[in-house]
Design a protein around this motif. Structure first.
Motif, PDB file in Angstrom:
ATOM      1  N   ILE A  86       0.854  -1.185   0.000  1.00  0.00           N
ATOM      2  CA  ILE A  86       0.000   0.000   0.000  1.00  0.00           C
ATOM      3  C   ILE A  86       0.891   1.237   0.000  1.00  0.00           C
ATOM      4  CG2 ILE A  86      -0.217  -0.030   2.510  1.00  0.00           C
ATOM      5  CD1 ILE A  86      -3.051   1.139   2.105  1.00  0.00           C
ATOM      6  N   ASN A  87       0.518   2.196  -0.809  1.00  0.00           N
ATOM      7  CA  ASN A  87       1.257   3.453  -0.861  1.00  0.00           C
ATOM      8  C   ASN A  87       0.654   4.406   0.168  1.00  0.00           C
ATOM      9  OD1 ASN A  87       2.992   2.716  -2.991  1.00  0.00           O
ATOM     10  ND2 ASN A  87       1.359   3.095  -4.464  1.00  0.00           N
ATOM     11  N   LEU A  88       1.513   4.983   0.969  1.00  0.00           N
ATOM     12  CA  LEU A  88       1.074   5.914   2.008  1.00  0.00           C
ATOM     13  C   LEU A  88       1.546   7.320   1.678  1.00  0.00           C
ATOM     14  CD1 LEU A  88       1.994   3.837   5.189  1.00  0.00           C
ATOM     15  CD2 LEU A  88      -0.234   4.014   4.074  1.00  0.00           C
ATOM     16  N   ASP A  89       0.635   8.270   1.776  1.00  0.00           N
ATOM     17  CA  ASP A  89       1.035   9.660   1.608  1.00  0.00           C
ATOM     18  C   ASP A  89       1.097  10.325   2.985  1.00  0.00           C
ATOM     19  OD1 ASP A  89      -1.599  10.268   2.337  1.00  0.00           O
ATOM     20  OD2 ASP A  89      -2.239  10.774   0.309  1.00  0.00           O
ATOM     21  N   ALA A  90       1.401  11.607   2.994  1.00  0.00           N
ATOM     22  CA  ALA A  90       1.573  12.327   4.266  1.00  0.00           C
ATOM     23  C   ALA A  90       0.290  12.308   5.106  1.00  0.00           C
ATOM     24  CB  ALA A  90       2.017  13.765   3.992  1.00  0.00           C
ATOM     25  N   THR A  91      -0.858  12.353   4.468  1.00  0.00           N
ATOM     26  CA  THR A  91      -2.130  12.324   5.200  1.00  0.00           C
ATOM     27  C   THR A  91      -2.336  10.972   5.867  1.00  0.00           C
ATOM     28  OG1 THR A  91      -3.090  13.957   3.697  1.00  0.00           O
ATOM     29  CG2 THR A  91      -4.631  12.632   4.997  1.00  0.00           C
ATOM     30  N   ASP A  92      -2.024   9.888   5.136  1.00  0.00           N
ATOM     31  CA  ASP A  92      -2.130   8.548   5.725  1.00  0.00           C
ATOM     32  C   ASP A  92      -1.228   8.423   6.945  1.00  0.00           C
ATOM     33  OD1 ASP A  92      -3.931   7.556   3.769  1.00  0.00           O
ATOM     34  OD2 ASP A  92      -2.258   7.061   2.435  1.00  0.00           O
ATOM     35  N   ILE A  93      -0.013   8.897   6.827  1.00  0.00           N
ATOM     36  CA  ILE A  93       0.947   8.829   7.940  1.00  0.00           C
ATOM     37  C   ILE A  93       0.413   9.617   9.135  1.00  0.00           C
ATOM     38  CG2 ILE A  93       3.289   9.427   8.722  1.00  0.00           C
ATOM     39  CD1 ILE A  93       3.376   7.172   6.725  1.00  0.00           C
ATOM     40  N   LYS A  94      -0.107  10.803   8.884  1.00  0.00           N
ATOM     41  CA  LYS A  94      -0.645  11.632   9.970  1.00  0.00           C
ATOM     42  C   LYS A  94      -1.847  10.944  10.624  1.00  0.00           C
ATOM     43  CE  LYS A  94      -0.828  15.390  12.431  1.00  0.00           C
ATOM     44  NZ  LYS A  94       0.062  15.506  13.568  1.00  0.00           N
ATOM     45  N   LEU A  95      -2.706  10.313   9.817  1.00  0.00           N
ATOM     46  CA  LEU A  95      -3.843   9.562  10.373  1.00  0.00           C
ATOM     47  C   LEU A  95      -3.350   8.449  11.291  1.00  0.00           C
ATOM     48  CD1 LEU A  95      -6.206   9.238   7.286  1.00  0.00           C
ATOM     49  CD2 LEU A  95      -6.795  10.251   9.498  1.00  0.00           C
ATOM     50  N   LEU A  96      -2.370   7.688  10.843  1.00  0.00           N
ATOM     51  CA  LEU A  96      -1.837   6.589  11.644  1.00  0.00           C
ATOM     52  C   LEU A  96      -1.206   7.094  12.930  1.00  0.00           C
ATOM     53  CD1 LEU A  96      -0.331   4.385   8.793  1.00  0.00           C
ATOM     54  CD2 LEU A  96      -2.343   3.855  10.191  1.00  0.00           C
ATOM     55  N   GLU A  97      -0.478   8.196  12.847  1.00  0.00           N
ATOM     56  CA  GLU A  97       0.135   8.773  14.052  1.00  0.00           C
ATOM     57  C   GLU A  97      -0.944   9.213  15.046  1.00  0.00           C
ATOM     58  OE1 GLU A  97       4.406  10.573  12.566  1.00  0.00           O
ATOM     59  OE2 GLU A  97       2.627  11.811  12.238  1.00  0.00           O
ATOM     60  N   CYS A  98      -1.980   9.883  14.554  1.00  0.00           N
ATOM     61  CA  CYS A  98      -3.062  10.345  15.441  1.00  0.00           C
ATOM     62  C   CYS A  98      -3.787   9.164  16.070  1.00  0.00           C
ATOM     63  CB  CYS A  98      -4.051  11.207  14.662  1.00  0.00           C
ATOM     64  SG  CYS A  98      -3.441  12.839  14.221  1.00  0.00           S
TER      65      CYS A  98
ATOM     66  N   ARG B 239       7.094  -1.052  35.958  1.00  0.00           N
ATOM     67  CA  ARG B 239       6.932  -0.718  34.543  1.00  0.00           C
ATOM     68  C   ARG B 239       7.108   0.782  34.408  1.00  0.00           C
ATOM     69  NH1 ARG B 239       1.324  -1.533  31.447  1.00  0.00           N
ATOM     70  NH2 ARG B 239       0.912   0.521  32.293  1.00  0.00           N
ATOM     71  N   ALA B 240       8.214   1.210  33.837  1.00  0.00           N
ATOM     72  CA  ALA B 240       8.500   2.632  33.705  1.00  0.00           C
ATOM     73  C   ALA B 240       7.823   3.238  32.477  1.00  0.00           C
ATOM     74  CB  ALA B 240      10.005   2.860  33.623  1.00  0.00           C
ATOM     75  N   LYS B 241       7.621   2.417  31.430  1.00  0.00           N
ATOM     76  CA  LYS B 241       7.001   2.935  30.213  1.00  0.00           C
ATOM     77  C   LYS B 241       6.367   1.784  29.456  1.00  0.00           C
ATOM     78  CE  LYS B 241       7.837   5.476  25.949  1.00  0.00           C
ATOM     79  NZ  LYS B 241       8.816   6.188  25.125  1.00  0.00           N
ATOM     80  N   PHE B 242       5.196   2.045  28.885  1.00  0.00           N
ATOM     81  CA  PHE B 242       4.544   1.090  28.000  1.00  0.00           C
ATOM     82  C   PHE B 242       3.774   1.891  26.971  1.00  0.00           C
ATOM     83  CE2 PHE B 242       0.913  -1.440  26.637  1.00  0.00           C
ATOM     84  CZ  PHE B 242       1.564  -2.568  26.171  1.00  0.00           C
ATOM     85  N   ARG B 243       4.327   2.030  25.816  1.00  0.00           N
ATOM     86  CA  ARG B 243       3.682   2.751  24.732  1.00  0.00           C
ATOM     87  C   ARG B 243       3.974   2.028  23.420  1.00  0.00           C
ATOM     88  NH1 ARG B 243       1.008   4.405  27.961  1.00  0.00           N
ATOM     89  NH2 ARG B 243       0.765   6.477  28.745  1.00  0.00           N
ATOM     90  N   PRO B 244       3.100   1.106  23.037  1.00  0.00           N
ATOM     91  CA  PRO B 244       3.324   0.457  21.745  1.00  0.00           C
ATOM     92  C   PRO B 244       3.127   1.491  20.640  1.00  0.00           C
ATOM     93  CG  PRO B 244       1.214  -0.208  22.674  1.00  0.00           C
ATOM     94  CD  PRO B 244       1.901   0.641  23.698  1.00  0.00           C
ATOM     95  N   LYS B 245       4.173   1.754  19.884  1.00  0.00           N
ATOM     96  CA  LYS B 245       4.116   2.818  18.898  1.00  0.00           C
ATOM     97  C   LYS B 245       5.078   2.517  17.749  1.00  0.00           C
ATOM     98  CE  LYS B 245       4.569   7.822  18.589  1.00  0.00           C
ATOM     99  NZ  LYS B 245       4.830   9.054  19.311  1.00  0.00           N
ATOM    100  N   VAL B 246       4.594   2.688  16.539  1.00  0.00           N
ATOM    101  CA  VAL B 246       5.450   2.587  15.360  1.00  0.00           C
ATOM    102  C   VAL B 246       5.938   3.999  15.059  1.00  0.00           C
ATOM    103  CG1 VAL B 246       5.517   2.067  12.889  1.00  0.00           C
ATOM    104  CG2 VAL B 246       4.188   0.613  14.438  1.00  0.00           C
ATOM    105  N   LEU B 247       7.236   4.151  14.936  1.00  0.00           N
ATOM    106  CA  LEU B 247       7.805   5.453  14.624  1.00  0.00           C
ATOM    107  C   LEU B 247       7.919   5.626  13.119  1.00  0.00           C
ATOM    108  CD1 LEU B 247      10.628   5.650  17.305  1.00  0.00           C
ATOM    109  CD2 LEU B 247       8.361   6.673  17.382  1.00  0.00           C
ATOM    110  N   PHE B 248       7.575   6.799  12.643  1.00  0.00           N
ATOM    111  CA  PHE B 248       7.664   7.098  11.219  1.00  0.00           C
ATOM    112  C   PHE B 248       8.859   7.992  10.969  1.00  0.00           C
ATOM    113  CE2 PHE B 248       3.209   6.213  12.094  1.00  0.00           C
ATOM    114  CZ  PHE B 248       2.910   5.320  11.080  1.00  0.00           C
ATOM    115  N   ALA B 249       9.542   7.771   9.855  1.00  0.00           N
ATOM    116  CA  ALA B 249      10.692   8.602   9.503  1.00  0.00           C
ATOM    117  C   ALA B 249      10.211  10.037   9.286  1.00  0.00           C
ATOM    118  CB  ALA B 249      11.358   8.083   8.232  1.00  0.00           C
ATOM    119  N   GLN B 250      10.961  10.965   9.780  1.00  0.00           N
ATOM    120  CA  GLN B 250      10.578  12.376   9.647  1.00  0.00           C
ATOM    121  C   GLN B 250      11.243  13.008   8.475  1.00  0.00           C
ATOM    122  OE1 GLN B 250       8.181  13.611  11.476  1.00  0.00           O
ATOM    123  NE2 GLN B 250       8.035  11.798  12.728  1.00  0.00           N
TER     124      GLN B 250
END
Length: 161
Positions: free
Chosen positions: A4-16, A150-161
């Protein structure tokens, strides 16, 4: 698997969404600067493509402890005797099917698997060990590390900036 091709809007949606999956479609649309129907269509496409696996509530274990008890979290290294595809897949299938296993990673080098498990107490861990480790003749070594905080628990995929 279809790419799937992701554009900037898709990335922002996933981050939100990974920051707060409870956002209304209206709020999400405003944050990514698209119309609500466009937002809904894009999120559906991301779900259908398998990029959004599920939406869950991350519970605060420390706040729940008064009502439920703290429980016991362990990080467990598993080494198998035979690392052939069949042996690896068999152990992995049993591990991911067990509700006490929160995360399962096949790793290299070192052990074959790293598990994050959560049980009610030490007898619960013993029962898990019997189910997953002791009953499997292919499990050679188990090394468990028990969490004291447990000091931190945040399942998160990081996106290249």
């Amino acid at each position: 698997m279809e790419e799937i091709n992701l554009d900037a809007t898709d990335i922002k949606l996933l981050e939100c969404l990974q920051a707060d999956a409870s956002l209304s479609n209206q709020t999400l649309a405003e944050r990514v600067h698209v119309s609500p129907p466009t937002c809904l269509r894009r999120v559906k496409r991301l779900r259908d493509a398998g990029l959004i696996e599920c939406e869950i509530a991350v519970l605060n274990a420390d706040r729940l402890a008064a009502a439920l008890g703290h429980g016991l979290t362990a990080l467990v290294e598993i080494s198998l005797d035979r690392q052939g595809a069949e042996g690896l897949e068999a152990f992995e299938a049993r591990a991911v099917a067990d509700d006490a296993v929160q995360q399962c990673y096949r790793v290299s080098p070192g052990p074959d698997f790293m598990l994050v498990v959560h049980v009610a107490d030490m007898p619960g861990y013993l029962a898990l060990a019997q189910r997953l480790f002791t009953s499997d003749a292919n499990v050679r070594n188990v090394k468990a590390f028990f969490s004291v905080k447990r000091a931190k628990f945040r399942p998160k995929v990081l996106f290249a900036q």
